[in-house]
Write an enzyme that holds these catalytic residues in place. Structure first.
Site, PDB file in Angstrom:
ATOM      1  CE  LYS A 171      84.270 102.716  -6.755  1.00  0.00           C
ATOM      2  NZ  LYS A 171      83.412 102.477  -7.909  1.00  0.00           N
ATOM      3  CG  HIS A 195      81.486 100.963 -11.403  1.00  0.00           C
ATOM      4  ND1 HIS A 195      82.442 101.932 -11.502  1.00  0.00           N
ATOM      5  CD2 HIS A 195      80.315 101.622 -11.270  1.00  0.00           C
ATOM      6  CE1 HIS A 195      81.867 103.124 -11.455  1.00  0.00           C
ATOM      7  NE2 HIS A 195      80.565 102.960 -11.308  1.00  0.00           N
ATOM      8  N   GLY A 228      78.213  94.465  -3.535  1.00  0.00           N
ATOM      9  CA  GLY A 228      77.355  93.528  -2.810  1.00  0.00           C
ATOM     10  C   GLY A 228      77.572  93.486  -1.307  1.00  0.00           C
ATOM     11  CB  ILE A 229      79.900  95.183   1.074  1.00  0.00           C
ATOM     12  CG1 ILE A 229      81.108  94.718   0.256  1.00  0.00           C
ATOM     13  CG2 ILE A 229      80.138  95.141   2.590  1.00  0.00           C
ATOM     14  CD1 ILE A 229      81.813  93.499   0.705  1.00  0.00           C
TER      15      ILE A 229
HETATM   16  C1  LIG Z   1      73.916 106.008  -7.807  1.00  0.00           C
HETATM   17  C2  LIG Z   1      75.301 105.498  -7.985  1.00  0.00           C
HETATM   18  C3  LIG Z   1      76.303 106.356  -8.418  1.00  0.00           C
HETATM   19  C4  LIG Z   1      77.623 105.900  -8.556  1.00  0.00           C
HETATM   20  N1  LIG Z   1      78.570 106.763  -8.991  1.00  0.00           N
HETATM   21  C5  LIG Z   1      79.857 106.347  -9.063  1.00  0.00           C
HETATM   22  C6  LIG Z   1      80.882 107.258  -9.460  1.00  0.00           C
HETATM   23  O1  LIG Z   1      80.627 108.405  -9.824  1.00  0.00           O
HETATM   24  N2  LIG Z   1      82.154 106.810  -9.436  1.00  0.00           N
HETATM   25  C7  LIG Z   1      82.479 105.532  -9.073  1.00  0.00           C
HETATM   26  O2  LIG Z   1      83.645 105.181  -9.045  1.00  0.00           O
HETATM   27  N3  LIG Z   1      81.516 104.650  -8.712  1.00  0.00           N
HETATM   28  C8  LIG Z   1      80.225 105.025  -8.704  1.00  0.00           C
HETATM   29  N4  LIG Z   1      79.259 104.127  -8.342  1.00  0.00           N
HETATM   30  C9  LIG Z   1      79.630 102.729  -8.029  1.00  0.00           C
HETATM   31  C10 LIG Z   1      79.874 102.519  -6.537  1.00  0.00           C
HETATM   32  O3  LIG Z   1      80.941 103.321  -6.080  1.00  0.00           O
HETATM   33  C11 LIG Z   1      80.211 101.066  -6.198  1.00  0.00           C
HETATM   34  O4  LIG Z   1      81.364 100.638  -6.870  1.00  0.00           O
HETATM   35  C12 LIG Z   1      79.086 100.091  -6.493  1.00  0.00           C
HETATM   36  O5  LIG Z   1      77.830 100.633  -6.202  1.00  0.00           O
HETATM   37  C13 LIG Z   1      79.304  98.807  -5.681  1.00  0.00           C
HETATM   38  O6  LIG Z   1      78.340  97.834  -5.981  1.00  0.00           O
HETATM   39  P1  LIG Z   1      77.043  97.582  -5.045  1.00  0.00           P
HETATM   40  O7  LIG Z   1      76.174  98.755  -5.150  1.00  0.00           O
HETATM   41  O8  LIG Z   1      76.455  96.349  -5.649  1.00  0.00           O
HETATM   42  O9  LIG Z   1      77.554  97.335  -3.650  1.00  0.00           O
HETATM   43  C14 LIG Z   1      77.935 104.554  -8.244  1.00  0.00           C
HETATM   44  C15 LIG Z   1      76.920 103.689  -7.825  1.00  0.00           C
HETATM   45  C16 LIG Z   1      75.614 104.132  -7.713  1.00  0.00           C
HETATM   46  C17 LIG Z   1      74.557 103.173  -7.259  1.00  0.00           C
END
Ligand SMILES: Cc1cc2nc3c(=O)[nH]c(=O)nc-3n(C[C@H](O)[C@H](O)[C@H](O)COP(=O)(O)O)c2cc1C
Length: 300
Positions: A171, A195, A228-229
């Site tokens: 990822k 991310h 952004g989806i």
């Molecule tokens: C509260 C929160 C916790 C997250 N924790 C992780 C995580 O532990 N591991 C990870 O790979 N991504 C984490 N992410 C990122 C999401 O998996 C994702 O890649 C990201 O939110 C996508 O962007 P978007 O929110 O603009 O759609 C987290 C995002 C948020 C908002």
């Protein structure tokens, strides 16, 4: 006049996605089938949950947000993801029955990486992976909720692939260079992602996606896109540009906070319905048949 520079990758990504328009192909079109196969398993749609972590029990409800959205993923029969957490919290997610990929952090404590991956396999995870876009932080190596991260080499990633029989998902891939390395080490899927904007000026995942798709041709690596989806139109564009699936992100949070499992399932089904609608409007009978030439790039 105040001079501001646009460095927020979330803003750039939204702007890019919104600059892509869709033509209609109605004659001979049918109601589209949005079901899909991913890593050898059948799912009701190519829309997945995000790898989230650290969500609380909203409004004092019984389960954490992580468990609530996992239950929604189970109800919708879609692939579920989770992020940073200890093994007991991961077990709670597995207990929901959702087919779940556990994304493990690139901890400096490599024994912890391996332990979490092995635990995931023994608990019945669908897959394991790592978010490589959390290696670096502003002071050098990242520290996430008090835990130090470490650089990851190709050899280290290969060793995780060899650790379990589960498919390995990388990822945070945002270049052809990393995508090819993922194929070389034996990853079965990648998530094209910045991310939620960790890197200033990060290229929008959908912008780099066609190049990554081309570079991975014939390598047996499936591609998910996130960042952004929020709608079926976003999902459609991701699929048309070459993704096998996409994942919603923070767009899911208002429904989760307010409506828990039910609200999240409603949100996910709404995204699926919008996707079916647009596929039907564009002569895309099923997920594999989406023709990228229905997209029009208006300039960015
Ligand atoms: C509260 C929160 C916790 C997250 N924790 C992780 C995580 O532990 N591991 C990870 O790979 N991504 C984490 N992410 C990122 C999401 O998996 C994702 O890649 C990201 O939110 C996508 O962007 P978007 O929110 O603009 O759609 C987290 C995002 C948020 C908002």
């Amino acid at each position: 006049m105040e001079y501001t520079r646009l460095s927020d990758a979330n803003v750039i990504t939204e702007k890019y996605m919104d600059s892509i328009l869709i033509e209609e192909r109605l004659i001979d079109s049918v109601v589209a089938d949005i079901s899909t196969e991913f890593l050898g398993e059948r799912f009701d749609m190519p829309v997945m949950t995000p790898a989230f972590s650290h969500l609380k029990n909203y409004e004092g409800r019984e389960h954490s947000g992580l468990v609530e959205y996992s239950m929604a993923a189970k109800e919708c029969n879609i692939l579920n993801f989770c992020g940073m957490m200890e093994n007991d919290r991961f077990q709670d997610i597995i207990d929901t029955g959702a087919k779940t990929v556990r994304i493990v952090k690139p901890y400096a404590d490599n024994a912890k990486v391996r332990d979490q991956m092995q635990y995931a396999e023994s608990a019945g995870a669908f897959g394991i992976g790592m978010d490589i876009d959390h290696i670096f932080g502003e002071q050098g190596l990242d520290v996430v909720v008090g835990e130090k991260m470490a650089e990851q080499t190709s050899e280290m990633l290969r060793s995780y692939v060899e650790l379990t029989k589960l498919p390995f998902v990388v990822k945070g891939v945002l270049s052809v260079s990393d995508a090819v390395k993922c194929a070389d080490i034996g990853a079965k899927a990648i998530i094209v992602s910045h991310h939620h904007g960790r890197l200033p000026y990060a290229v929008p995942p959908m912008m780099i996606l066609p190049k990554i798709k081309e570079a991975l041709k014939g390598r047996g690596v499936q591609i998910i896109v996130d960042c952004g989806i929020a709608t079926g139109a976003d999902a459609f564009k991701a699929l048309a540009l070459g993704a096998d699936a996409c994942a919603v992100g923070r767009s899911m949070l208002p429904s989760l906070e307010k409506g828990g499992t039910e609200g999240t399932a409603e949100f996910l089904k709404k995204v699926g319905n919008e996707l079916r609608y647009i596929m039907s409007f564009t002569g895309s009978a099923n997920v594999r048949d989406i023709d990228p030439s229905v997209l029009h790039f208006t300039g960015f």
